[in-house]
Design an enzyme around this catalytic site. Sequence first.
Site, PDB file in Angstrom:
ATOM      1  N   SER A  31     -16.114  88.395  -7.392  1.00 10.86           N
ATOM      2  CA  SER A  31     -14.697  88.326  -7.713  1.00 10.86           C
ATOM      3  C   SER A  31     -14.475  88.928  -9.097  1.00 10.86           C
ATOM      4  O   SER A  31     -15.080  88.495 -10.076  1.00 10.86           O
ATOM      5  CB  SER A  31     -14.245  86.860  -7.696  1.00 10.86           C
ATOM      6  OG  SER A  31     -13.141  86.658  -8.554  1.00 10.86           O
ATOM      7  N   LYS A  56     -28.020  73.213   4.480  1.00 16.50           N
ATOM      8  CA  LYS A  56     -28.969  72.250   5.051  1.00 16.50           C
ATOM      9  C   LYS A  56     -29.449  72.625   6.449  1.00 16.50           C
ATOM     10  O   LYS A  56     -30.476  72.130   6.896  1.00 16.50           O
ATOM     11  CB  LYS A  56     -28.377  70.846   5.031  1.00 16.50           C
ATOM     12  CG  LYS A  56     -28.385  70.252   3.617  1.00 16.50           C
ATOM     13  CD  LYS A  56     -28.658  68.763   3.646  1.00 16.50           C
ATOM     14  CE  LYS A  56     -28.822  68.200   2.252  1.00 16.50           C
ATOM     15  NZ  LYS A  56     -27.589  68.314   1.444  1.00 16.50           N
ATOM     16  N   SER A  81     -25.888  61.446   3.929  1.00 14.42           N
ATOM     17  CA  SER A  81     -24.482  61.263   3.608  1.00 14.42           C
ATOM     18  C   SER A  81     -23.631  62.276   4.347  1.00 14.42           C
ATOM     19  O   SER A  81     -22.437  62.303   4.207  1.00 14.42           O
ATOM     20  CB  SER A  81     -24.261  61.403   2.103  1.00 14.42           C
ATOM     21  OG  SER A  81     -24.637  62.701   1.712  1.00 14.42           O
ATOM     22  N   ASN A  83     -24.225  66.247   5.350  1.00 15.59           N
ATOM     23  CA  ASN A  83     -24.614  67.594   5.759  1.00 15.59           C
ATOM     24  C   ASN A  83     -26.003  67.668   6.382  1.00 15.59           C
ATOM     25  O   ASN A  83     -26.219  68.431   7.318  1.00 15.59           O
ATOM     26  CB  ASN A  83     -24.508  68.552   4.571  1.00 15.59           C
ATOM     27  CG  ASN A  83     -23.072  68.939   4.279  1.00 15.59           C
ATOM     28  OD1 ASN A  83     -22.224  68.916   5.177  1.00 15.59           O
ATOM     29  ND2 ASN A  83     -22.780  69.279   3.031  1.00 15.59           N
ATOM     30  N   GLN A  86     -25.556  66.578  10.001  1.00 16.77           N
ATOM     31  CA  GLN A  86     -25.046  67.634  10.878  1.00 16.77           C
ATOM     32  C   GLN A  86     -26.105  68.697  11.121  1.00 16.77           C
ATOM     33  O   GLN A  86     -26.208  69.248  12.212  1.00 16.77           O
ATOM     34  CB  GLN A  86     -23.824  68.299  10.243  1.00 16.77           C
ATOM     35  CG  GLN A  86     -22.611  67.417  10.228  1.00 16.77           C
ATOM     36  CD  GLN A  86     -21.463  68.101   9.494  1.00 16.77           C
ATOM     37  OE1 GLN A  86     -20.945  69.100   9.946  1.00 16.77           O
ATOM     38  NE2 GLN A  86     -21.103  67.572   8.353  1.00 16.77           N
ATOM     39  N   LEU A 186     -32.946  71.646  -2.316  1.00 16.80           N
ATOM     40  CA  LEU A 186     -32.384  72.978  -2.531  1.00 16.80           C
ATOM     41  C   LEU A 186     -32.924  73.595  -3.820  1.00 16.80           C
ATOM     42  O   LEU A 186     -33.321  74.760  -3.850  1.00 16.80           O
ATOM     43  CB  LEU A 186     -30.855  72.895  -2.591  1.00 16.80           C
ATOM     44  CG  LEU A 186     -30.127  74.222  -2.797  1.00 16.80           C
ATOM     45  CD1 LEU A 186     -30.398  75.187  -1.657  1.00 16.80           C
ATOM     46  CD2 LEU A 186     -28.629  73.999  -2.967  1.00 16.80           C
ATOM     47  N   GLU A 207     -26.054  68.713 -11.743  1.00 25.02           N
ATOM     48  CA  GLU A 207     -25.727  67.415 -11.163  1.00 25.02           C
ATOM     49  C   GLU A 207     -24.344  66.950 -11.595  1.00 25.02           C
ATOM     50  O   GLU A 207     -23.843  67.376 -12.636  1.00 25.02           O
ATOM     51  CB  GLU A 207     -26.696  66.354 -11.702  1.00 25.02           C
ATOM     52  CG  GLU A 207     -28.072  66.415 -11.144  1.00 25.02           C
ATOM     53  CD  GLU A 207     -28.942  65.335 -11.766  1.00 25.02           C
ATOM     54  OE1 GLU A 207     -29.645  64.670 -11.008  1.00 25.02           O
ATOM     55  OE2 GLU A 207     -28.917  65.164 -13.002  1.00 25.02           O
ATOM     56  N   GLY A 211     -24.174  60.974 -11.998  1.00 24.96           N
ATOM     57  CA  GLY A 211     -25.473  60.776 -11.345  1.00 24.96           C
ATOM     58  C   GLY A 211     -26.506  61.717 -11.907  1.00 24.96           C
ATOM     59  O   GLY A 211     -27.046  62.560 -11.196  1.00 24.96           O
ATOM     60  N   ASP A 213     -29.611  61.438 -12.749  1.00 27.14           N
ATOM     61  CA  ASP A 213     -31.004  60.988 -12.667  1.00 27.14           C
ATOM     62  C   ASP A 213     -31.974  62.159 -12.757  1.00 27.14           C
ATOM     63  O   ASP A 213     -33.058  62.035 -13.322  1.00 27.14           O
ATOM     64  CB  ASP A 213     -31.241  60.217 -11.369  1.00 27.14           C
ATOM     65  CG  ASP A 213     -30.964  61.084 -10.157  1.00 27.14           C
ATOM     66  OD1 ASP A 213     -29.773  61.354  -9.890  1.00 27.14           O
ATOM     67  OD2 ASP A 213     -31.924  61.521  -9.493  1.00 27.14           O
ATOM     68  N   LYS A 276     -10.376  82.662  -2.002  1.00 25.27           N
ATOM     69  CA  LYS A 276     -10.184  82.335  -0.581  1.00 25.27           C
ATOM     70  C   LYS A 276     -11.408  81.629   0.007  1.00 25.27           C
ATOM     71  O   LYS A 276     -11.761  81.810   1.161  1.00 25.27           O
ATOM     72  CB  LYS A 276      -9.875  83.599   0.265  1.00 25.27           C
ATOM     73  CG  LYS A 276      -8.965  84.621  -0.396  1.00 25.27           C
ATOM     74  CD  LYS A 276      -7.652  84.036  -0.894  1.00 25.27           C
ATOM     75  CE  LYS A 276      -6.944  84.996  -1.828  1.00 25.27           C
ATOM     76  NZ  LYS A 276      -5.914  84.306  -2.657  1.00 25.27           N
ATOM     77  N   SER A 307     -23.168  75.637  -2.236  1.00 20.99           N
ATOM     78  CA  SER A 307     -24.052  74.982  -1.264  1.00 20.99           C
ATOM     79  C   SER A 307     -23.387  74.549   0.026  1.00 20.99           C
ATOM     80  O   SER A 307     -24.058  74.406   1.050  1.00 20.99           O
ATOM     81  CB  SER A 307     -24.756  73.794  -1.926  1.00 20.99           C
ATOM     82  OG  SER A 307     -23.814  72.927  -2.514  1.00 20.99           O
ATOM     83  N   ASN A 310     -18.042  71.661   3.550  1.00 21.27           N
ATOM     84  CA  ASN A 310     -17.567  70.623   4.471  1.00 21.27           C
ATOM     85  C   ASN A 310     -16.769  69.550   3.742  1.00 21.27           C
ATOM     86  O   ASN A 310     -17.321  68.614   3.181  1.00 21.27           O
ATOM     87  CB  ASN A 310     -18.753  69.988   5.208  1.00 21.27           C
ATOM     88  CG  ASN A 310     -19.380  70.969   6.172  1.00 21.27           C
ATOM     89  OD1 ASN A 310     -18.685  71.800   6.744  1.00 21.27           O
ATOM     90  ND2 ASN A 310     -20.686  70.890   6.347  1.00 21.27           N
TER      91      ASN A 310
HETATM   92  C1  LIG Z   1     -27.406  68.094   0.206  1.00 21.62           C
HETATM   93  C2  LIG Z   1     -26.485  68.919  -0.565  1.00 21.62           C
HETATM   94  C3  LIG Z   1     -26.740  69.244  -1.902  1.00 21.62           C
HETATM   95  C4  LIG Z   1     -27.947  68.723  -2.658  1.00 21.62           C
HETATM   96  O1  LIG Z   1     -29.149  69.166  -2.061  1.00 21.62           O
HETATM   97  P1  LIG Z   1     -30.537  68.466  -2.423  1.00 21.62           P
HETATM   98  O2  LIG Z   1     -31.543  69.212  -1.653  1.00 21.62           O
HETATM   99  O3  LIG Z   1     -30.428  67.024  -2.020  1.00 21.62           O
HETATM  100  O4  LIG Z   1     -30.702  68.573  -3.887  1.00 21.62           O
HETATM  101  C5  LIG Z   1     -25.848  70.073  -2.558  1.00 21.62           C
HETATM  102  N1  LIG Z   1     -24.738  70.544  -1.949  1.00 21.62           N
HETATM  103  C6  LIG Z   1     -24.457  70.250  -0.664  1.00 21.62           C
HETATM  104  C7  LIG Z   1     -23.219  70.803  -0.066  1.00 21.62           C
HETATM  105  C8  LIG Z   1     -25.309  69.421   0.068  1.00 21.62           C
HETATM  106  O5  LIG Z   1     -25.023  69.134   1.334  1.00 21.62           O
END
Ligand SMILES: *Cc1c(COP(=O)(O)O)cnc(C)c1O
Length: 323
Positions: A31, A56, A81, A83, A86, A186, A207, A211, A213, A276, A307, A310
Amino acid sequence: MTTLQLPTFDDVKAAAQRIEGHAHKTPVITSRTVNEELGAEVFFKAENMQRMGAFKFRGAFNALSRFSEAQRKAGVVAFSSGNHAQAIALSARLLGIPATIVMPHDAPAAKVAATKGYGGQVIIYDRYKEDREQIGRDLAEKHGYTLIPPYDHPDVICGQGTAAKELFEQVGELDAFFVPLGGGGLLSGSALATRALSPNCKLYGVEPEAGNDGQQSFRSGAIVHIETPKTIADGAQTQHLGNYTFPIIQHKVDDILTVSDAELVDCMRFAAQRMKLVIEPTGCLGFAAARQMKSKFAGKRIGVLVSGGNVDIERFCSLLGSC
Ligand SMILES: *Cc1c(COP(=O)(O)O)cnc(C)c1O
């Protein structure tokens, strides 16, 4: 204690071959507006356009592809949680494997519905009271399912690393690369690819502030556990890094950064309006950190891993403060 066999870039290459033709090769988006704002050349790896809407799928499909005949017959169980759920449900359906998914009571409705839509059997638990890992392990033991965790598994890590491998193949070497961080599947997979394909690139995990950690673990040299963080980045509400992901991150990542929920919302708005792109809150972690660091990378080539995408449209609108 036995030493873990950590995955390598060769394993990422093998994963890329396994998922080829099943996962999408996602586009890289650029962009002019972003380049001007950051004073740099920015490449967004659009995993929000991956199958089921997040990277994922890569790790899940890679892991399930390696099941033996007996494992395929018995089925897979996963806790997530959203992704990862799915991703496992879709990969399992494509490979003809029965899937059971343990999901938190407050998982976004779209993610629960999509998991069921892919044919996964969903079991709900209370995120703040029950231990999902224990529930997953109990189900695995009782029914002979194979448990595929969301991040701390070599096949998952290597599958996730194929997104970064693809990015470097698409755009060449980079000066800096920003990757969302939850449990580190990831980021550790991305680290294997980055060190092989763009060794001098600064690699950052990002992060949510609430959170951090991973940041605490990275800086203290040992895995730090925290309470389930309250953040809009539901894909990064993890409590700790993993036994596989932590050592890779510790040795191959340059630093862990944090961003606020408000910064994530800003990025969601910007991406939707100017690029977009529909990006879920967790998917904006990398972009938000790149914006924070912009003075440091003026004139450079920057990668941002988007990443996932959704997010319920109602939630998207309410996060942005209107509809
Ligand atoms: C799971 C997820 C992450 C984090 O991935 P990890 O492998 O747990 O560090 C980041 N963004 C999205 C959209 C995810 O679904």
